[in-house]
Design a protein around this motif. Structure first.
Motif, PDB file in Angstrom:
ATOM      1  N   TRP A 205     -30.305 -44.068  95.952  1.00  0.00           N
ATOM      2  CA  TRP A 205     -28.963 -43.477  96.008  1.00  0.00           C
ATOM      3  C   TRP A 205     -29.025 -41.972  95.769  1.00  0.00           C
ATOM      4  O   TRP A 205     -28.458 -41.179  96.508  1.00  0.00           O
ATOM      5  N   TYR A 262     -18.099 -41.194 102.311  1.00  0.00           N
ATOM      6  CA  TYR A 262     -19.195 -41.769 101.527  1.00  0.00           C
ATOM      7  C   TYR A 262     -18.748 -43.027 100.789  1.00  0.00           C
ATOM      8  O   TYR A 262     -19.524 -43.973 100.636  1.00  0.00           O
ATOM      9  N   CYS A 266     -20.541 -46.767 100.954  1.00  0.00           N
ATOM     10  CA  CYS A 266     -20.925 -47.571  99.786  1.00  0.00           C
ATOM     11  C   CYS A 266     -20.274 -48.956  99.824  1.00  0.00           C
ATOM     12  O   CYS A 266     -20.929 -49.968  99.544  1.00  0.00           O
TER      13      CYS A 266
END
Length: 469
Positions: A205, A262, A266
């Motif tokens: 990540w 983003y 996720c």
């Protein structure tokens, strides 16, 4: 007679008390220092997000960038020399089978190979020499193919130099055992993997996906993941880093809406991970440990012990096995095996994949069904962007480059840009590492997982895009 019968009972009770005492004896000052100090260093290097420009990165990434800056223009010469040495020594080993290589744990890991991988290493060496001297066909030496791959090999070289001797602090000092016990109640039922897999996710990540895949491979080799768990983690938890996601968003013109972009990446990534764990081919991989090591993970908590006490005990037990030579032996083994075995494969397979994607209409031909699939969900410019849904199998950044050069709707750009980041199986990075590992995931299984992730992600991303735009 009665006295003789009681003695064994007393002996067994004594053994049980001794066993309990032995388990608790791991929690002492020496092991606590190893666990806390060693793990703190590993976490600081791998997992702690550090603000960098407009995003986040890790200290390990800073070290990688420092090494890149230090080596500068000499990096291409180093990579080419590495490719040539790997091919030459592997060829010599294949022909002559010298004991000097075969009986050395480091040299055998680096240079003993199969005919397929030997040919791949030779191709990698030829590619390196061609790119270095600018001699050869355009489809090999151009910036879009050979130039990109040799740059990637240089980056991978710097990651490994920074990564190899720091990795044992993250894997062997107890933090993975501690987090494994703590997060197991959530991670195990949700993703069907040990709690320690959360470390792999965090490592990719904020750092680099290929570093996280190598981390998973090493944990599998040491007996902490089964074949199924390792394959699943590699193909679902190895998300691209935050800085790379930002670079993609900037390339396709969505940097102004990066937070929501983003967040969608996720969310879709988690949904895919939950689904992929429960369907073939991941579900059909044997859920057994590597035969040479057996099982070493122990996250099942005894009923009489609390979560924190058992987590601490497991961590200290793992830390008791950590020594200075652990760093040197483990680090050298990872570095030798990856530098001389993995990087040449990346160089050869990567150039072939990018040459097909860049210089042939192959992906235009095979993407027609994807155009129909996108059209089914009402995606604008479906057939224009269809090749971008499949070309990501070769390299993660090509879809963004295709989108940057096209005039398509913003909503479509959002869908395809996010899709390219959740597909994960990129041959130039993650795919090659997985295939080269001992985990039973070959090319066709990786392709199937890539298609599964693509087909499942598209309707979810279309739904999210319709809610946002």
């Amino acid at each position: 007679m009665k006295t003789e019968e009681k003695k064994p009972q007393a002996s067994e009770a004594g053994k049980e008390q001794t066993g309990i005492k032995a388990a608790g004896s791991y929690v002492n000052r020496k092991n606590m220092i190893k666990f806390l100090v060693g793990s703190a260093f590993g976490v600081l290097m791998f997992l702690v997000p550090i603000p960098y420009e407009s995003s986040f990165t890790t200290l390990l990434d800073f070290v990688k960038m420092w090494i890149q800056a230090l080596l500068g223009g000499s990096l291409i010469y180093i990579v080419t020399l590495l490719l040539v040495v790997s091919a030459a020594v592997s060829l010599a080993d294949f022909i002559f089978k010298p004991d000097l290589i075969r009986k050395n744990r480091y040299l055998s890991k680096a240079f003993c190979t199969t005919p397929l991988y030997l040919i791949s290493k030779i191709i990698g060496a030829v590619v390196g020499v061609m790119v270095l001297f600018g001699v050869g066909p355009e489809f090999v030496i151009s910036a879009d193919t050979g130039g990109t791959i040799i740059d990637l090999c240089g980056t991978l070289f710097c990651i490994l130099i920074a990564f190899s001797f720091v990795l044992p602090f993250l894997t062997d000092c107890g933090i993975m055992e501690f987090l494994g016990v703590i997060t197991r109640p959530v991670v195990r039922p949700l993703f069907h993997v040990p709690g320690r897999a959360s470390v792999d996710l965090i490592a990719s990540w904020f750092g680099a996906a290929n570093a996280a895949v190598i981390l998973t491979r090493e944990q599998y080799m040491k007996g902490f993941y089964t074949k199924r768990e390792a394959g699943y983690i590699m193909t679902n938890f190895s998300l691209v880093s935050v800085p790379f996601c930002l670079m993609v968003a900037e390339t396709i013109g969505l940097d102004s809406s990066f937070p929501i972009f983003y967040l969608c990446v996720c969310v879709v990534g988690v949904i895919l991970a939950v689904i992929i764990a429960r369907i073939p081919p991941i579900r059909t991989i044997p859920n057994t440990y590597r035969e040479a090591t057996g099982r070493r993970v122990a996250e099942d908590r005894p009923e009489e012990k609390g979560v924190l006490s058992f987590a601490l005990e497991s961590s200290c037990k793992r830390a008791s096995e950590f020594h200075v030579d652990t760093v040197l032996v483990s680090g050298l083994e990872v570095m030798m095996g990856t530098l001389f075995d993995l990087i040449p494969i990346v160089a050869s397979w990567g150039v072939i994949a990018l040459a097909i994607a860049t210089y042939t209409p192959f992906f235009d031909w095979i993407s027609y069904p994807m155009g129909l699939y996108l059209q089914l969900f009402g995606v604008e410019d479906a057939f224009v962007v269809a090749p971008a849904t499949l070309v990501g199998f070769t390299d993660m950044f090509i879809p963004a480059l295709l989108l940057a050069g096209s005039d398509v709707a913003v909503k479509t750009t959002f869908i395809i840009g996010a899709l390219s980041l959740v597909q994960i199986i990129y041959l130039t990075e993650v795919g090659t590492v997985v295939i080269k590992s001992e985990v039973p995931l070959g090319f066709w299984k990786l392709l199937l997982i890539f298609l599964e992730r693509t087909l499942i992600a598209i309707p979810i991303l279309v739904l999210l895009a319709n809610l946002i735009y």
